[in-house]
Each structure stands twice: as C-alpha cells, then as structure tokens.
Write a protein that holds these residues in place. Structure first.
Motif, PDB file in Angstrom:
ATOM      1  N   MET A 158       0.827  -1.206   0.000  1.00 26.79           N
ATOM      2  CA  MET A 158       0.000   0.000   0.000  1.00 26.79           C
ATOM      3  C   MET A 158       0.865   1.262   0.000  1.00 26.79           C
ATOM      4  N   MET A 159       1.855   1.294   0.873  1.00 25.65           N
ATOM      5  CA  MET A 159       2.700   2.495   0.977  1.00 25.65           C
ATOM      6  C   MET A 159       3.579   2.670  -0.253  1.00 25.65           C
ATOM      7  N   TYR A 160       4.215   1.596  -0.670  1.00 22.22           N
ATOM      8  CA  TYR A 160       5.174   1.684  -1.762  1.00 22.22           C
ATOM      9  C   TYR A 160       4.489   2.052  -3.076  1.00 22.22           C
ATOM     10  N   SER A 161       3.346   1.438  -3.349  1.00 23.17           N
ATOM     11  CA  SER A 161       2.645   1.720  -4.613  1.00 23.17           C
ATOM     12  C   SER A 161       2.166   3.176  -4.642  1.00 23.17           C
ATOM     13  N   ASP A 162       1.791   3.686  -3.486  1.00 15.87           N
ATOM     14  CA  ASP A 162       1.323   5.073  -3.395  1.00 15.87           C
ATOM     15  C   ASP A 162       2.492   6.056  -3.471  1.00 15.87           C
ATOM     16  N   GLU A 177      -9.347   8.418  -6.970  1.00 11.00           N
ATOM     17  CA  GLU A 177      -8.908   7.368  -7.883  1.00 11.00           C
ATOM     18  C   GLU A 177      -7.453   6.966  -7.669  1.00 11.00           C
ATOM     19  N   GLY A 178      -6.783   7.511  -6.668  1.00  4.10           N
ATOM     20  CA  GLY A 178      -5.393   7.159  -6.409  1.00  4.10           C
ATOM     21  C   GLY A 178      -5.259   5.720  -5.971  1.00  4.10           C
ATOM     22  N   LEU A 183      -6.714   0.686  -2.883  1.00  2.44           N
ATOM     23  CA  LEU A 183      -6.311  -0.408  -1.996  1.00  2.44           C
ATOM     24  C   LEU A 183      -6.991  -0.299  -0.635  1.00  2.44           C
ATOM     25  N   ASP A 184      -7.152   0.938  -0.145  1.00  5.48           N
ATOM     26  CA  ASP A 184      -7.900   1.134   1.109  1.00  5.48           C
ATOM     27  C   ASP A 184      -9.322   0.612   0.967  1.00  5.48           C
TER      28      ASP A 184
END
Length: 926
Positions: A158-162, A177-178, A183-184
């Motif tokens: 979640m963190m890395y992709s964001d 749409e992020g 994922l959330d």
C-alpha cells in the motif's frame, strides 16, 4: 558618506565529502548539532544513539547535500553514494545480526524523510522495506506469526505503490482514484465481508490472498509490477523521499512556514522494529510536556499491536500514556503506565533525560516490540501559543533555560495566538455544545461549514470564515487547513495529522469528534440530532473541544490569558528598543496603552477627517483645499483650528506621560474633493462661488501622480498658514494639559522631506508659533521637538544635512519602499504575486522590509544622521514597525523605537526582545 556594508542573509553549510552517517549500538558518526547536514531527525537520532546511549534501532542517514545534488542533477545521485549505502547497510546487518534480502534471517528497514525544520506529514515514509515473496518465509519462521508478516506485507504494498510508484513517478490521479484509495477500499471491503472492524482481526490466510489481489491491482492501475526485490525497494524508497521534498504539499507547507526551498531533506534508513506483534507490542507518540496547554507532565498516546502510521492516522482511538494524558474519549482505556509498568517507567526516565539534555519540550516516537522499548525519534515538539508561553515561563523557573532563551522560545506567531479571538463566556454559557471532541488547537472560531480544502480556500478568498470538516485530514489538505478559520475532524487523537499541523500553526482545531455522522458526497454532517449542510454556521472552542450550533459572539483578542502579561514583562526586561503605536484618535491611544505602547510614533492629523463625527471638520477642510485665495483659505484654517486642537489634546492626554509624534497634514488633495453633486453644491455655496468656478478649482487640483504631488511638507511651503495653524493647535493643546498637571510631550514631524531647506523654513514657523503660545499661556517651558519623516530616498542620502536641523528621524517605510522600488503599493496586485512565485523577490517588500535595498538606504541614513548628531532619536512608523523580521533589523541598526498599529504592539515588544536576546546569547557564546 557612511561606509557601505552588505549583509548576507543566509549562511550555507560547509560542504563535506561524507554522504552517509551511521548510528546505533551506542555509537554515531554525527551528533545533534548537525541539523543542516543530517536534518532534524537524523541529527537527533545520532545524538540519542551516540551521546545518550538510548535504545535506538541501528540505521544511517543520507545527508541533505545528496538531496540538493539529486535536484540539481536531473534526479541522479553522486557516483559513490551506492557504495556508501551498501557499506553502511553492512554495519546495520552486523549490529542486528540480520541480513538485508536474506531468505532465512531477513533485515527489514524503514525509509523516512528528515528536513532541518519539522514538516509533519509533508514528506514520505515507507515501512517494511525488504519484505518480498522470498523473504516472507524467513520472517514467518523468525516471528512464528504468519498473520503479522502478511499484515506487514500488505502495508508495504500500500505504501510503496502510493509513495514510490505513483507519487514519485508524477502520476496525479483524480480525486478518489489514487492507488492508495483503491487499496484502502479493497481492505475495507474485506473487513466488511469478514464482519470485523479492525485490521488486526483479519486472519493470516485472508491477508495472504489480499496481498496477491493488491499486487494484481497495482499492475492493472499503474501498469508496472510491484517490485519484489529488496534492493530495488530500498532505492525506490530513497528516491521517493528525495522527490517528496518538492511535492505539492511540501512546497505549500514551506511557503506557509517560510522554510527555504533550497535546504533539502535528509533520508533516514533504520532497522524496523514492530509494534504490531501482539499484545506485548505497541507504538506511540508522546511529548515531554502537554503541547496543548503547557502542563509539565509527561503526555502522550499509544496503541497496542499497531505500527506508527496507525497512531497518526487516527484509525483506532489511541490509549493514554498516563492519567495526565487521559481525556473524555480515552478515560475508559487502560494507560501504558498500568498495562506495561516496566516499559512505562523506562520510557518516563528516558523522556526526562531527553528534556534535560535538549533543554526543550520534545516530541518522541517509540515502539515496543515484545516488551522491549525502542526510541524511533525525538525532535523539538510543536506547541500552540498558550503552551509555548507556559513552557517558557515554567522552564525559566526550573532553571532549565535562561531568560534570553525563554523569550526566544515563543515565536511572534505563537504570541499572536494568545491575542486570537475566543468565544464570549456569557454567550457560551447560554448554549449547550452539540458535539464534543479533543481540544487540539487554541482559541475560538466561527464560520461556514465546508467539507473539502478547495471550498475552504474559495471561502477565504471571498473574505469569509470557513470551518473545515473532515473524517480526518491528510497532508493533501494542507492548503485548505491553512485557509480555514477552524478545523473539525471525526477521527484522530491529539497526535493525529490534524492536531499536529493545527498545533504548529495555532489554528483552532477539534479532532476525534466521534459523534459526527459525515456524508461528504452530500456535503452534510449530523450531530446533536441535527443535520447541517454546507454553508451553515458552527462555532468551535478549540481550547475545550466543544462544537456549537450557529455563530456565537466572540471576545476581543487577548482577553483573559493569565500568562500573557507575565511573559511580556519578561520580554520587556530584555529589550533595549522602545515600542510605540501608530494612533490617530484618543480611542486608538487608549488601546495602544492597553497593549503596552510607550508613546505614539505616528499621529496623522488628517485622519481626524476619516472617523465618526467628522462631517463638520471634513467640510471645513474641503473649503480650505478649494479656497481660491489666501483670505478664503485663512478663514477656513481658522474655522478648522478648534477641531484640530481638541483632537490633538485628547490624544496627548490619553497617552500621557509618553511622547506623541504628530505628523503635519499629508493629504492627497484630490481625495478630499466631494464626488456627489449635492455635496459639491453645498461646498460651492459655502465658498460663495458658482458651480463653474467650483469645477475649475477642483480640476486644478487634479494631478497625474497625486502620491508624489502637492502633499506633505509641500502643502506647508506653499500655504504657510496651514503649518502655522497646526503648530498652534499642537502647542496650545500641550499648554492646556500642562496647566492641568498632565505631562505633555509633543513631537512635531514634518512629512515628505526631500531637502534640509524645507525643514529650515518650516521650523522657523513652528518655533515662532511656539514662542507666541508660551507668551500667551504663560507656560514656562514645554518639552517639544521637531523632526522629520524620512520617506524619500534623497532625504536618506542627504541624512547628514537633514540631521543638522532635525531632532529626530522617523522612517516612513511605506513610501520609502514605494519610491525606492518604483512600485505603487496600491497597484502591485497585478504583478507582485508573479515576482514572488518566480523567486524574483523573496517577500512582499511592503510586508517585510527589503533589507538589501531599502535597508541599505536606512543604514546609510542612520550612520550619517548620528555622525551629525550623536544623540539623534531614530524610529520607524511604517507598517514594517510591526513585522518581526523588520523589527530585528531596526534593533541591529540601533533604532530608538519602532512604531506600529496598536494590535501589533505585543508582537513588536517580543520581536524587539528577541533581537536583544539573540545579541546577548551571541556575546555569551564567544
């Protein structure tokens, strides 16, 4: 000529070849004094690990100079950085007895930002770096906790992709749409399906499946595979942190906080310790004192079985550290002191050591892993104005700091918070709150409800107050939070994002108001059995955490704070420069006295024509301006005299026994010609002229550039009877007060001087009138002086000559700035924003004094003036007199006083004290 000096405004850190600094195992390459190079976080980690020998997870800091190189060289690194990082990673492996990328005994690390100045939530953090499909089995074997490992993996994805794959790549998705929101949403759907409310309740098998789905979604949305290789993850995270230095929210925050854009951030790579490994693990944020009110007890919050992001995000209600940290929302929850008494005792001892070592209130982050305490961070804690003043006074009493340091502990902005509006207690007592939350930001705020940052910004631009309501704020809301008068959130504790940011700004804020039922899509919120829609009014009491229906009456700024007077008394004991006020009426003078003004530095005579009860004198002034000959003008002057004398007398009386600097009239004549036909007819009749003659006279007053036209001293030169009348009004008013036993100290100020001969001519009139008044009133002696306002560059250049005839200089920096730059202060809106945006100018020169240009003229004038007359009194009466940075400049140049609007007097008193304190501390350090 005075010697020309050029002052450098910034001092760059010395360059060094060393780019990576290790810490851990009781040693550190750096120390707490290296904030410019290591950032605040890195410097303090080094200090805790090396000097204090605290339990700090081993790691290393990549310097701010690498960030500068990264941005100056097309996002590339110095050639030797990779080898340096690898060498320092080996040191961490040796200390932890783990190996980065190992399939059997993997080392996981966090990657965090760390600028010189605290920028909470503005840059990026990535946790659990090094966790991959290959290292997962080894982590499970080491921890014996499959659920924990897959929970850590889903957090990493979640963190890395964001942070790395989306933001650092410059992808800007539409709202909602992020990748993080997507994922959330998937996580939320899974919890809903399983019927659980907490992430910790999701079984291992379900988390494992979720990680697979997460990676598929990342590939589909972002078009790239999630990197399942430790080294790629590490360098991706390092690059993302450097990239976040110039992220939209970071830039916005630096603009608001005046943090230089060329500082850069350091990157801290640190061994992961886990607070989410069951009931014997926890994570928390604490303060060595209460940041909301300054109370001296240890204060903070923690979460059992959680990672650090959970505390700040407000996902779960945090528990209190101890009884001092308990509030209405957490009173039923067990304290850390009771749950883990041994760990709490160790943490309490550490926080006391830290405060004693750093001599300040600190914000600390910690993790407890299976009952073992780890210190992740310490930094000077953000606090609101109420707390800052309380802590400064308390630490002075405790002899933790000296009085100079105590004065420097409160910023002018924080002091301003104590002058913020508050809800009228009578109005508040008459109603009941419709909701209650946690008091995260000081003061009161009333305004219209909005549900997103854009609407808050729009409302502010329209000149209205906004109350920004959010489920919980995040760094993307930064500009809206700044624009809002108050902030209200449904979730979050006293260490949540909203609380931290609002506290740093002194913004009225209430968090964790769980009674709110939000519907952002419909822009409604329900509380206390009533539904409110966008545009409805609410009032917040950020000091108590109460929300009220409607717009309650607010108190004047500064009423009722018990520490304000004591702190300002401390500041006054240090400062060497006087603080006066710009005041035009007896009421203004009384207000100025209330705020601690030591005289009036600018009383503008013509302002008596702007206020209430001004119709009669304004009509007479118009007759004087439109007079066609000396007889008509003298008649109008005589008629105006009693009004002027009355106004001057009442103002001097209100300010007694202090000096009052009375500026002779400086009206742009065209502004006083009536525009309404009925008023024109009335004035023509009073002058005994027809409308044609009236219109001809009015046309004759028209000037191409009236701000540089027939005004100021030029009016007195061409019409000496006007100077005579004003002088008589001043001296007769003073004489009458002296006879009444009241000390009157008038200072006559001649405006808009460009040549010493103007002063010579005007002084002759003033001195003659003085002698006549003394003879008439039989007053033996009057303490008065005649000086000039330096607002034209030529007067500054010829200051030696001017000082020969002037008893004092008062710098009118509004006009001096205008004439030096060639900018009309009334017309800069069309181009100045672009100058600031492009960095052509660093600040609005009408707000903060231009020290390089205008300042050099002032410096020259002061030196020349004092060479001619060593005891020359020098002041400033432009709006810069209340700007802290400008006040410091005035102190440095040896000014006698600064003068500003009444409500800015406390700020100027503090700024003057801080300038003296810095000077004193600098001398002590030599």
């Amino acid at each position: 000529m005075a010697k020309k000096t050029v002052k450098k405004t910034a001092k760059k850190a010395a360059k060094t070849n060393k780019m990576v600094y290790a810490f851990g195992g009781g040693k550190a390459d750096g120390n707490g004094k290296m904030k410019e190079l290591l950032g605040g976080k890195g410097a303090n980690l080094a200090e805790m690990a090396g000097q204090l020998k605290l339990p700090v997870p081993p790691g290393f800091t990549i310097t701010t100079e690498v960030c500068t190189h990264y941005w100056n060289n097309k996002k590339t690194y110095p050639k030797t950085l990779k080898a340096d990082v690898e060498a320092n990673l080996k040191k961490v492996e040796k200390l932890t007895k783990k190996e980065f990328g190992s399939e059997k005994n993997p080392l996981l690390v966090s990657v965090r930002s760390g600028a010189r100045a605290s920028m909470p939530g503005m840059m990026e953090t990535i946790l659990n770096i090094g966790l991959t499909e290959k290292t997962i089995p080894g982590m499970i074997a080491k921890t014996q906790d499959e659920r924990f490992v897959y929970d850590a993996y889903r957090r990493l994805i979640m963190m890395y992709s964001d942070v790395v794959m989306e933001k650092a790549a410059g992808i800007e998705p539409k709202d909602g749409e992020g990748i993080r929101k997507i994922l959330d949403g998937m996580l939320g759907e899974l919890k809903k399906k399983l019927g659980v409310t907490d992430d910790t309740q999701i079984p291992a098998e379900e988390l494992k499946k979720l990680c697979v789905e997460f990676k598929k979604t990342v590939k589909k949305v972002l078009g790239k595979e999630f990197p399942d290789e430790p080294t790629e993850q590490l360098w991706g995270a390092i690059g993302a942190v450097f990239a976040s230095w110039n992220g939209k929210r970071a830039i916005a925050y630096r603009n608001i906080e005046n943090i230089p854009h060329d500082w850069g951030t350091a990157v801290n790579v640190q061994t992961m310790v886990f607070g989410n490994m069951g009931e014997t693990s926890a994570t928390g944020v604490a303060f060595t004192r209460n940041p909301g009110n300054g109370d001296s007890h240890f204060y903070g919050e923690y979460l059992i079985n959680a990672q650090g992001e959970d505390v700040v995000a407000g996902i779960r209600t945090p528990s209190p550290m101890n009884k001092w940290s308990s509030n209405a929302h957490s009173a039923h929850l067990p304290t850390l002191e009771k749950t883990m008494p041994k760990v709490y005792k160790e943490l309490d001892a550490i926080q006391k050591r830290l405060e004693k070592h750093f001599h300040d209130m600190l914000d600390i982050e910690f993790t407890i892993e299976h009952g073992t305490l780890w210190m992740l961070q310490c930094r000077v804690g953000k606090r609101n104005g109420t707390a800052a003043v309380q802590m400064a006074l308390d630490m002075l009493k405790e002899r933790l700091i000296n009085k100079e340091t105590a004065v420097l502990r409160v910023t002018p902005h924080q002091l301003g918070e104590l002058l913020l509006p508050a809800i009228d207690p009578k109005a508040e007592a008459a109603v009941k709150p419709v909701a209650k939350g946690l008091p995260a930001g000081p003061g009161g705020a009333s305004g219209k409800i909005v549900f997103n940052s854009d609407d808050a910004i729009k409302l502010q631009a329209a000149g209205e107050n906004a109350i920004l309501i959010r489920e919980e704020t995040n760094p993307e809301d930064i500009e809206g939070m700044r624009a809002a008068a108050g902030i209200l959130t449904q979730r979050g504790g006293m260490t949540s994002h909203a609380a931290l940011v609002a506290r740093g700004w002194g913004k009225c804020c209430i968090v964790g108001c769980s009674e709110l039922e939000l519907n952002p899509a419909k822009k409604t919120v329900t509380m206390g059995g009533k539904t409110y829609k966008e545009g409805d009014f609410l009032t917040l009491n950020g000091t108590k955490g109460w929300v009220y229906d409607g717009a309650l009456k607010m108190l004047e700024a500064g009423e009722g704070n018990k520490n304000l007077a004591a702190f300002l008394k401390l500041a006054d004991s240090i400062r060497t420069m006087k603080v006066r006020a710009n005041a035009d009426t007896p009421e203004d003078a009384a207000n100025a006295r209330k705020f601690g003004a030591e005289g009036i530095g600018l009383f503008r005579i013509e302002h008596m024509f702007y206020g209430k009860n001004s119709d009669a004198p304004l009509f007479i002034l118009r007759k004087m301006i439109l007079a066609g000959n000396e007889i008509e003008r003298q008649a109008a002057v005589n008629e105006l005299f009693p009004y002027m004398k009355k106004s001057i007398k009442e103002t001097i009386k209100a300010m007694a026994p202090y000096s009052v600097t009375i500026r002779l009239m400086d009206p742009p004549l065209h502004e006083f010609v009536p525009t309404l036909h009925a008023k024109q007819l009335e004035l023509a009749k009073a002058l005994g002229i027809d409308m044609k003659t009236f219109q001809d006279r009015a046309a004759g007053l028209h000037e191409v550039n009236p701000m540089m036209g027939h005004r100021g001293i030029r009016l007195g030169v061409t019409y000496p009877e006007i100077t005579e009348m004003q002088s008589r009004a001043i001296f007769e008013a003073a004489a009458e007060l002296i006879k009444e036993g009241i000390k009157a100290v008038p200072e006559v100020m001649i405006p808009l001087t460009c040549d010493v001969n103007e002063i010579v001519k005007q002084k002759a009139i003033i001195r003659r009138v003085y002698e006549e008044v003394v003879a008439k009133t039989k007053v033996k002696k009057m303490n008065f002086s005649v000086g000039t306002m330096i607002e034209i560059p030529r007067a500054a250049v010829l200051a030696y000559e001017v000082a020969g005839e002037a008893d004092f200089f008062s710098f009118g920096t509004n006009d001096l700035t205008q004439m030096t730059f060639g900018f009309s202060r009334d017309d800069i809106g069309s181009f100045l924003p672009e100058y600031l945006k492009q960095g052509i100018l660093q600040a609005d020169p009408f707000q903060t004094l231009d020290q390089r240009g205008v300042g050099m003229l002032i410096e020259h004038a002061v030196a020349e003036g004092r060479e001619a007359k060593p005891n020359l009194k020098i002041g400033i009466c432009g709006e810069h007199g209340g700007d802290p940075e400008s006040v410091e400049f005035c102190h440095r140049e040896g000014f006698t006083y600064v003068s500003c609007s009444a409500f800015r007097v406390p700020i100027a008193r503090l700024a003057a004290a801080q300038a003296a304190a810095k000077e004193a501390l600098a001398k002590k350090s030599k």
